[in-house]
Scaffold this active site. Structure first.
Site, PDB file in Angstrom:
ATOM      1  N   GLY A 189      -3.727   2.430  -1.378  1.00  0.00           N
ATOM      2  CA  GLY A 189      -2.770   1.331  -1.448  1.00  0.00           C
ATOM      3  C   GLY A 189      -2.006   1.214  -0.159  1.00  0.00           C
TER       4      GLY A 189
ATOM      5  N   ILE B  14      -9.996   6.828  -5.806  1.00  0.00           N
ATOM      6  CA  ILE B  14     -10.684   5.543  -6.027  1.00  0.00           C
ATOM      7  C   ILE B  14     -10.227   4.462  -5.053  1.00  0.00           C
ATOM      8  CG2 ILE B  14     -11.137   5.957  -8.462  1.00  0.00           C
ATOM      9  CD1 ILE B  14      -8.718   4.194  -9.123  1.00  0.00           C
ATOM     10  N   GLY B  15      -9.239   4.758  -4.222  1.00  0.00           N
ATOM     11  CA  GLY B  15      -8.794   3.738  -3.275  1.00  0.00           C
ATOM     12  C   GLY B  15      -7.531   4.139  -2.557  1.00  0.00           C
TER      13      GLY B  15
ATOM     14  N   VAL C 205      -4.815   6.321  -4.196  1.00  0.00           N
ATOM     15  CA  VAL C 205      -4.880   6.032  -5.622  1.00  0.00           C
ATOM     16  C   VAL C 205      -5.985   6.880  -6.246  1.00  0.00           C
ATOM     17  CG1 VAL C 205      -5.156   4.237  -7.379  1.00  0.00           C
ATOM     18  CG2 VAL C 205      -4.102   3.675  -5.177  1.00  0.00           C
TER      19      VAL C 205
ATOM     20  N   ASP D  68       3.957  -9.353  -2.094  1.00  0.00           N
ATOM     21  CA  ASP D  68       2.651  -8.924  -1.597  1.00  0.00           C
ATOM     22  C   ASP D  68       1.562  -9.257  -2.614  1.00  0.00           C
ATOM     23  OD1 ASP D  68       0.940  -7.895   0.284  1.00  0.00           O
ATOM     24  OD2 ASP D  68       1.191  -5.809  -0.333  1.00  0.00           O
TER      25      ASP D  68
END
Length: 1011
Positions: free
Chosen positions: A699, A696-697, A704, A827
């Site tokens: 990092g 889904i992504g 992820v 961050d």
């Protein structure tokens, strides 16, 4: 009685006495041994931690150990403070029969309130603050009938504050601050007639409620802290019955009405903090309150004049009346207060001249009178005692020359006097003042020339819109720490010295609207940090040096209205703003700038041409050269395809070899799972689901996944990049995240369920959040948002945005103020704010976080890590980490939420933060800067308020940013209709509050760094 009988009686008495002594000694010895066994049992229960290594049977008496306190040889006190305890308190602790004092504060103790402490029948003092307790405080807590001191602050206790606390009749000190209580204030607290200290501050979840009248009967109460508790209504007149009050802080609430006269008649009152409320009317006279040492009424709706009676408060050390509607003059006697250190009246309508006595009779440290209507000169004696640190008088009608005494004020850190009518020359000593960080004198009529030598500490040097003249001296090379040099609109002449290019920390250089001549220095590659360069409206000539293309962070370049000639460098940085208009440039415009975004960047250069006919610039000739260029494209395409083929072949071979090795070694090589709570899945469930379909992504350090599991539905899995020779930096990041998240329990911080690792892979398993990250909802370029996959952009409405901001602020506030030691995320950005199905915000991705060694102490990192647009300027400059680094990043998020623009958005400056500040400085109407998609829903006032908070959070100087505690409270009040502007006025009337504010000024926080 015979002598013989008398002798027998005496002998019997002696024998009985001896027997009693021996019995007592044996009893004492037995008690000592029993207590020692309990201590050894506690040590074993805590798994023999190093800090208890001296707890041994052979180490003299346990009464000498620092954690133990004894009375008459028996243990009466046990203190295990800041000991990293993450287990529950031992259930057998009350085997120490004589305990009166227990302190387990500043640990990570989980679970419910330890009701087994009721067995400590003699307990008088209990401190469980700064731990991870949750649940409710039990209703039968009054079973601890002897308690005199109770501190349950900085925990996760929620629900009602139990009414039974009102039955602890011996209680002297009650501290329930900074928790999650969300019930009502119990009237029964008013029955604690012996109470001397009551602290309920920073309970943000408490419902809106007025101060219980029964509490004003606490006639022995000396310290009353109830700031940030959602208090509403008026301060009751009966508060004058709290005759023992010495310190009262009910600031940062929503109190209304007038300040009651009875409050200011309390003879023992020394500190009065009512700031950030909505109190109105005039300040009452304070003839009787002769003991006041500090008054803070900042940010209310107070009107009228400062009472003349204030001149009788001779003990005042701090007087803060900023952000009100006060008018008239300052009472003459205020300048003669013998102990006054902090004087703040900025953002009012005060007028008149300033008393020449300011600073002469007291060791004045801060003098803030900005944004008023004062006239006349600055008092000569402000630095009479040599302790003045901050002089902030911008936006007034002050005139005349600066006092020469300021040139000898070595303590001065900030001088902000812009937008006045000062004239003459700057005192020579100011240029070289040994501690000066900011010299901001723009928008006056100062004259003179720049010095060869400037203080080595100055980082912000702003002298624009004055009448300085002469050349920029060659000695500019000594200005090593200057980050911002703004000298726009003066009368400087001559050439730009080559020595200026040696200032490696420069991020902003503004020399526009002067009389500079000659070429731009060719060796500009030392400006590695330069983001903004404006040399427009001068008489510069020659070619634009090719080396400007090596300034990789440069994003704003304005060389317009000069006499530059020759070609535009073939390579320029990725500029968001470029203006080369009105020069004598020739040749072809670089192809990357042939689009409508730069349509006005090259005007009035007759010798320039383009290939794009849509631009209003002369077309280049299409001759043999063009055909040659076109014919080379197929060849370049063939070469590229061949290169891609070889790369793919290499990667395929590498993958086959790696797969073969894994099969040979056995792929499932000893996975290890460390759980932090009861799980309904195993490591094999997770590992087997790490497929491409579930990605889904990505990092900062890995991929992820969304993995389906029983009971929970889904979990999020962060996989650190697969590498047999694991990078130490990645390994360190992994362990940092696990260490932090496993100890954090907060509703607005992502919950870490477990971690899974083997020799070459590391996985973090989190609770899954259906609405993913905030950036996916704000990014306008995206064609879909959320998890629905719809093809249109879903607009996140303002109530959800404000809810997200408040939630994320709570999470950061917990990290900064409740964790011991404090945690700095480093961050903070929209992609690290996760959203659940109800849009509750969760701060995530702690791979870059670091624990501060000591609260408030800066930690210097070896390199700057973070995301462009969110990084605080002092972090780039010094690599020093503090809580204010996170505050800056969070301020950028607030600007994103209100404007709808991305963090790296730029217009006149390099980023969204710089753009926003620049717009404010130009006097732009704030409502014109907001996200139009959301404004249509009718939340302009709230959005303006949050925008202004974002401005405050992104101040250049860390000390001028609010703490996260203050941010949380302000956001809560924004949701209640609170605005920074004056109430009941048109929105455009509120804009001037920020209209002339310069970057780094701060906008009215009383404690610049109240952490």
């Amino acid at each position: 009685m015979t002598k013989s009988s008398q002798s027998c009686v005496k002998l019997s008495c002696y024998s009985l006495l001896t027997f009693l002594i021996l019995s007592h000694a044996n009893s004492q010895s037995e008690m000592y041994n029993d207590e020692n066994k309990v201590l050894m049992k506690i040590k074993q229960y805590l798994q023999n931690p190093p800090y208890l290594s001296h707890w041994t049977l052979s180490n003299s008496t346990h009464c000498s150990w620092p954690q133990v306190n004894c009375t008459n040889g028996s243990i009466t006190g046990l203190a295990l403070v800041e000991s990293n305890i993450n287990q529950t308190i031992p259930t057998f602790i009350c085997d120490l029969k004589n305990l009166t004092y227990v302190n387990f504060s500043a640990n990570y103790i989980p679970g419910k309130f330890p009701t087994y402490l009721y067995n400590c029948s003699k307990l008088e003092s209990l401190d469980l603050s700064m731990n991870n307790f949750d649940g409710k405080v039990p209703d039968d807590i009054d079973l601890l009938a002897n308690l005199q001191y109770l501190n349950l602050g900085s925990t996760n206790f929620f629900g009602d504050i139990p009414a039974s606390i009102g039955r602890l009749k011996e209680l002297r000190v009650l501290k329930l601050q900074y928790s999650l209580f969300n019930g009502t204030y119990p009237d029964e607290i008013g029955n604690l007639f012996n109470l001397e200290t009551l602290d309920l501050s920073s309970n943000f979840e408490l419902p809106r409620s007025s101060l219980p009248l029964s509490w004003t009967k606490l006639s022995k109460l000396k310290v009353f802290y109830m700031y940030s508790c959602n208090m509403v209504g008026e301060i009751p007149e009966t508060i004058g019955e709290m005759v023992a009050l010495e310190k009262l802080d009910i600031s940062q609430n929503s109190l209304t009405g007038k300040i009651p006269n009875s409050l200011l008649l309390l003879r023992n009152l020394t500190i009065l903090y009512l700031y950030h409320n909505s109190l109105s009317g005039e300040i009452p006279g304070v003839v009787e309150a002769l003991n006041l040492t500090a008054i803070d009424l900042t940010k209310n709706d107070l009107t009228g004049k400062i009472p003349d009676d204030f001149g009788k408060l001779q003990k005042l050390t701090g007087l803060c009346l900023s952000l009100n509607k006060l008018s008239g003059e300052i009472p003459e006697n205020v300048g003669r207060f013998p102990y006054l250190k902090d004087f703040r009246v900025f953002f009012n309508n005060l007028s008149g001249t300033l008393s020449p006595d300011f600073g002469r009779f007291s060791k004045l440290g801060s003098f803030h009178i900005a944004s008023n209507k004062f006239s006349g000169s600055i008092p000569e004696n402000l630095c009479y005692h040599g302790e003045l640190r901050n002089l902030t008088v911008y936006d007034n009608n002050l005139s005349g020359e600066l006092p020469e005494s300021l040139g000898n004020c070595s303590s001065l850190l900030e001088l902000k006097i812009f937008n006045n009518q000062f004239s003459g020359k700057i005192p020579s000593g100011l240029w070289t003042s040994s501690n000066l960080l900011s010299l901001m004198v723009s928008q006056n009529t100062f004259t003179g020339e720049l010095p060869d030598r400037l203080s080595s500490t100055i980082s912000r040097f702003e002298i624009s819109y004055n009448q300085f003249s002469g050349r920029i001296p060659a000695g500019v090379s000594s200005w090593k720490n200057v980050v911002v040099f703004n000298a726009s609109k003066n009368f400087f002449n001559g050439s730009i010295p080559q020595e200026l290019t040696t200032l490696t920390k420069l991020t902003t250089l503004l020399l526009d609207q002067n009389h500079l001549t000659g070429p731009l220095p060719s060796y500009v590659i030392s400006w590695k940090s330069l983001v903004t360069l404006n040399l427009s409206q001068n008489q510069l000539s020659g070619q634009i040096p090719d080396t400007i293309g090596q300034l990789f962070v440069l994003s704003q370049l304005d060389l317009s209205k000069n006499q530059f000639s020759g070609k535009i460098p073939s390579q320029l940085p990725r500029l968001t703003n470029l203006n080369l208009s009105s020069n004598r440039l020739t040749g072809r415009i670089p192809i990357e700038f042939e689009n409508s975004a730069y349509s006005s960047s090259f005007l009035d250069n007759p010798g320039l041409c383009v290939d794009n006919p849509s631009l209003n610039i002369t077309l280049c000739n299409t001759g043999p050269q063009s055909r040659t260029k076109g014919s080379s494209r197929p060849l370049a395409l063939i070469v590229s395809l061949v290169a891609i083929f070889f790369i793919l072949a290499f990667l395929a071979s590498f993958s086959i070899i790696r797969l073969f090795r894994k099969r040979k070694q056995g792929f499932d090589n000893s996975w290890k799972l460390i759980s932090f709570q009861r799980l309904s899945f195993t490591e094999s469930n997770i590992v087997s689901s790490l497929t491409e379909h579930n990605i889904i992504g990505h990092g900062g350090y890995g991929t992820v996944y969304r993995v389906p599991v029983s009971d929970l539905g889904y979990v999020g899995v962060k996989k650190i990049w697969n590498n047999i020779n694991l990078d130490k930096k990645l390994e360190s990041s992994f362990h940092a995240e696990v260490k932090i998240l496993s100890n954090i329990r907060h509703n607005n911080i992502v919950k870490l369920l477990c971690c899974i690792s083997n020799q070459d892979s590391m996985l973090l398993v989190y609770e899954y959040h259906e609405n993913r990250s905030l950036d996916r909802w704000l990014l306008k370029k995206s064609k879909s948002s959320g998890v629905s996959g719809s093809v249109h952009r879903v607009v996140l409405d303002w109530p959800k945005r404000l809810k997200i901001a408040i939630g994320a602020a709570h999470g950061l506030c917990y990290m900064h103020h409740d964790c011991s030691p404090a945690i700095v995320h480093r961050d903070v950005k929209t992609s690290n704010i996760l959203l659940d199905l109800q849009f509750n915000a969760k701060v995530a991705d702690f791979g870059l976080a670091r624990m501060l060694i000591k609260p408030g102490e800066l930690e210097t990192m070896s390199n700057v890590v973070g995301s462009f647009g969110y990084i605080a300027p002092e972090y780039i400059r010094t690599t020093q980490v503090s809580k204010k680094v996170d505050v800056f990043s969070f301020g950028v998020i607030l600007l994103e939420l209100t404007t709808g623009k991305e963090a790296n958005y730029g217009d006149e400056h390099s980023s969204l933060a710089e753009w926003a500040w620049h717009k404010v400085e130009l006097g732009s109407n704030i409502d014109e800067l907001l996200d139009k998609d959301v404004m249509e829903l009718g939340y302009v006032d709230e959005m303006c308020s949050v925008f202004k908070l974002g401005i405050m959070c992104t101040a250049t100087l860390p000390a001028n940013r609010p703490s996260m505690k203050e941010v949380v409270q302000i956001l809560h009040r924004c949701g209640e209709g609170f605005t920074f502007a004056e109430r009941n006025v048109r929105q455009n009337d509120a804009v001037p509050i920020l209209k002339s504010s310069k970057r780094g000024q701060g906008l009215g926080f009383v404690d610049g760094d109240s952490e």
